[in-house]
Design an enzyme around this catalytic site. Structure first.
Site, PDB file in Angstrom:
ATOM      1  N   HIS A 130       0.806  -1.222   0.000  1.00 29.90           N
ATOM      2  CA  HIS A 130       0.000   0.000   0.000  1.00 29.90           C
ATOM      3  C   HIS A 130       0.838   1.271   0.000  1.00 29.90           C
ATOM      4  CE1 HIS A 130       1.168  -0.156   4.169  1.00 29.90           C
ATOM      5  NE2 HIS A 130       0.648   1.039   4.369  1.00 29.90           N
ATOM      6  N   HIS A 138       1.454   6.915  -0.565  1.00 26.10           N
ATOM      7  CA  HIS A 138       0.653   6.086   0.340  1.00 26.10           C
ATOM      8  C   HIS A 138      -0.736   5.912  -0.265  1.00 26.10           C
ATOM      9  CE1 HIS A 138      -1.381   4.776   4.026  1.00 26.10           C
ATOM     10  NE2 HIS A 138      -0.193   4.554   4.550  1.00 26.10           N
TER      11      HIS A 138
END
Length: 661
Positions: A60, A75
């Site tokens: 992620h 992110h």
């Protein structure tokens, strides 16, 4: 280092300043300055050219070092670390050299949303203090790879970049020891996981943690508390600190499998607080289990509504093969709802999704559906036997509550079977035994109990209708959708069918129609009031059309029930609509209700007061439900905050999270 650097948008969507992203640690710039994008696409590209220095094990987050001295973190999503990489495909690895605009990854935004998480893609300059003089973010709609921000860095001599070579080196082992000590010691730690920046503790008693000491430890950036977690912000070295923390905590603690390990919140003391707690947990499981299929339900509801309208207009016969095929397209999702709900509920409750889906198939099996159709669901006749035990087989199509119970029971049975069945035969024997036990419990115990309750409800509704049409309209209008939650509304359908069969019309079905309109009006208020939460607005729009087409599940489970107060403001509108329906003696000559079913309110002998009363009651339900919801039902920030919590409610020992006509 260049003094001005152009950074690109990592994805198409709406570009926002860092302070507007939906993660407090990033929005407060604890990790550095930057920007975010609310994505409308799945393709993630690099905002800068440089070298890949970090790819999170959960996929992620990606770290990039540029030749200009920037340390950039991309992110993807908020709290998506908990999804263990499922929504992401990453196309780069640590050590790769990449160009600005080059594809880094893809993110399945639908999967992220269905998990109840926010999709914001956040770009942060993690060495902000050392290099960043100013950042100018170009807010607004943007395509992936477009210019997103202009970064001004300190010129040589304007501010010296600190020489970190002689900086006090962080002793990860010592830091971990100090962190564990100051969160209350190993005995106070239930579990620990980590994301790209934080070590996340589940503590037994959060009051034992010493925030100030931990914040001032060398290697710790900050402390945060959210989602039942005590979060220690570390930064890029988080994996090293996490490994050291796990070593100090000992075996059995420290995993990212928080589905099985996460802390179970204890029930409060007291009968009423416990009742509220368990009911809230149950509603959380129901809504979380329904969320992945809300879009499909809405689409099917709209299709069924249009088909009903076409038949009412005499453009198509309900006996034609065309009608049957199109009806199957719209009805299949409801007919096989036990299978779909079984699959999603199993994921929330930690049981085997395939096995519970098969149990849903047992409940929707055509032979059992045929058997159930031979008797009324409110007669409680024993229409079958199971190993000599007389049982009542009900119709489970369109139902969800029995499958929630099945998924919960499976989450208890599976660990027991795993413990007691030898590994050599477990692959075959365990699924066989589980399907048999859980299916038997649902068919022999859960189903008949629901049917028994339904029969008593049916008798009460009939008595209420005879006593006072207005009072029955008020009460049924206010609480009918509560019956839908637990599948008890099936008590109403045989009563409606009997009324139409014996008199040709049904006053009860007219009241039910008002509740559908009210649920649609409430979710319509959410659609018009919501400005920032695009995903919520999309759900609300589709759910509104579906509810006005006679299918309220998307409105109920997608928004109204999930946010509690909206459900009750909708019920207020239903009560008003039901009251007027009773006062004006409104009848229906067909089954299809809500706005799409207007033709059902036309007396075959000619338009009379029923049609006028229907229009008045429906209009009142819309106005009251819409106004109450818009003014008192919610604030948009409530939706933004609650969306992080979807699927986090627990029932029993595992993590989680029908209106026919």
């Amino acid at each position: 280092m260049k003094n001005t650097i152009n950074m690109l948008s990592p994805v198409s969507g709406v570009l926002v300043k860092i302070k507007d992203v939906h993660d407090p640690m990033f929005s407060e710039k604890a990790m550095g300055d930057g920007f975010g994008v609310v994505p409308s696409d799945s393709s993630i590209v690099s905002p800068v050219s440089g070298k890949i220095v970090l790819v999170a094990s959960t996929k992620h987050a990606i770290g990039i070092d540029t030749d200009d001295g920037l340390e950039v973190l991309v992110h993807m999503g908020v709290d998506t670390v908990e999804m263990n990489g499922e929504p992401f495909d990453v196309f780069v690895k640590e050590g790769d050299t990449i160009k600005a605009g080059q594809q880094l990854a893809t993110m399945d935004t639908s999967m992220v949303k269905n998990a109840g998480k926010t999709t914001d893609v956040i770009v942060v300059i993690t060495n902000t203090a050392a290099v960043l003089k100013e950042i100018n973010v170009h807010v607004g709609n943007v395509d992936g790879g477009d210019s997103a921000a202009t970064v001004s860095t300190f010129a040589k001599g304007e501010k010296e970049i600190p020489d970190t070579s002689n900086k006090k080196k962080v002793d990860f082992d010592a830091l971990a020891k100090d962190i564990v000590k100051n969160v209350g010691g190993p005995s106070n730690v239930d579990n620990v996981i980590h994301c790209i920046t934080r070590v996340r503790f589940y503590l037994k008693d959060e009051s034992k943690a010493n925030d100030e000491i931990i914040k001032n430890l060398n290697g710790v950036l900050d402390v945060a508390k959210a989602g039942g977690q005590y979060q220690v912000v570390i930064g890029p070295a988080v994996e090293d600190v996490f490994d050291a923390v796990v070593d100090h905590l000992g075996p059995g603690i420290g995993t990212n499998d928080n589905e099985a390990k996460a802390k179970k919140e204890p029930a409060p003391k007291g009968v009423w607080p416990k009742t509220k707690y368990y009911f809230s947990s149950l509603i959380g499981v129901i809504t979380a289990s329904m969320m992945p299929i809300i879009g499909l339900l809405a689409a099917a509801g709209i299709l069924k509504g249009l088909l009903s309208l076409i038949v009412s207009a005499k453009w198509l016969s309900d006996t034609s093969s065309t009608y049957m095929i199109v009806n199957a397209m719209g009805d299949s999702v409801f007919y096989f709802l036990p299978i779909l709900v079984g699959f999603t509920a199993a994921k929330r409750l930690g049981s085997n999704q395939i096995i519970v889906g098969v149990i849903g198939g047992v409940l929707a099996y055509p032979t059992l559906v045929q058997l159930a159709s031979k008797t009324s669901s409110v007669q409680m006749n024993m229409n079958a036997d199971f190993f000599g035990i007389p049982i009542h087989v009900a119709n489970y199509t369109y139902s969800i509550f029995p499958m929630i119970a099945a998924a919960w029971l499976a989450s208890i049975v599976e660990p027991w079977l795993k413990k007691h069945i030898p590994a050599t035969v477990r692959m075959i024997v365990s699924p066989l035994v589980e399907v048999f036990i859980v299916s038997a419990v649902i068919l022999v115990i859960v189903g008949p109990v629901i049917t028994l309750l339904s029969s008593y409800l049916a008798m009460g509704i009939v008595a209420l209708l005879k006593f006072s049409p207005a009072l029955s309209g008020l009460i049924i209008g206010a609480f009918y959708q509560c019956l839908v939650i637990f599948g008890l509304h099936w008590a109403v359908i045989p009563v409606v069918a009997n009324q139409i069969a014996t008199t040709g019309h049904s006053a009860l079905n007219a009241i039910v129609s008002a509740t559908m309109v009210a649920q649609g009006a409430a979710v319509m208020a959410v659609f018009f009031k919501t400005k920032k939460n695009i995903s919520m607005k999309q759900i609300a729009g589709a759910a509104t059309i579906s509810a006005f087409s006679g299918i309220t599940e998307p409105a109920m489970y997608g928004i109204n029930l999930k946010y509690g107060r909206i459900f009750w403001t909708a019920n207020i509108g239903g009560a008003v609509g039901g009251l007027l329906t009773g006062l004006l003696h409104v009848d229906m000559w067909g089954f299809a209700g809500s706005l799409i079913g207007f033709a059902s309110f036309i007396n075959p002998k000619g338009i009379d007061g029923s049609f006028t009363g229907y229009l008045i009651a429906s209009a009142a339900a819309i106005v009251v439900s819409f106004t109450c919801t818009y003014l008192f039902g919610f604030k948009e920030q409530d939706l933004e905050e609650n969306v992080h919590e979807v699927g986090k409610v627990r029932l029993g020992s595992r993590e989680p999270a029908v209106n026919k006509g």
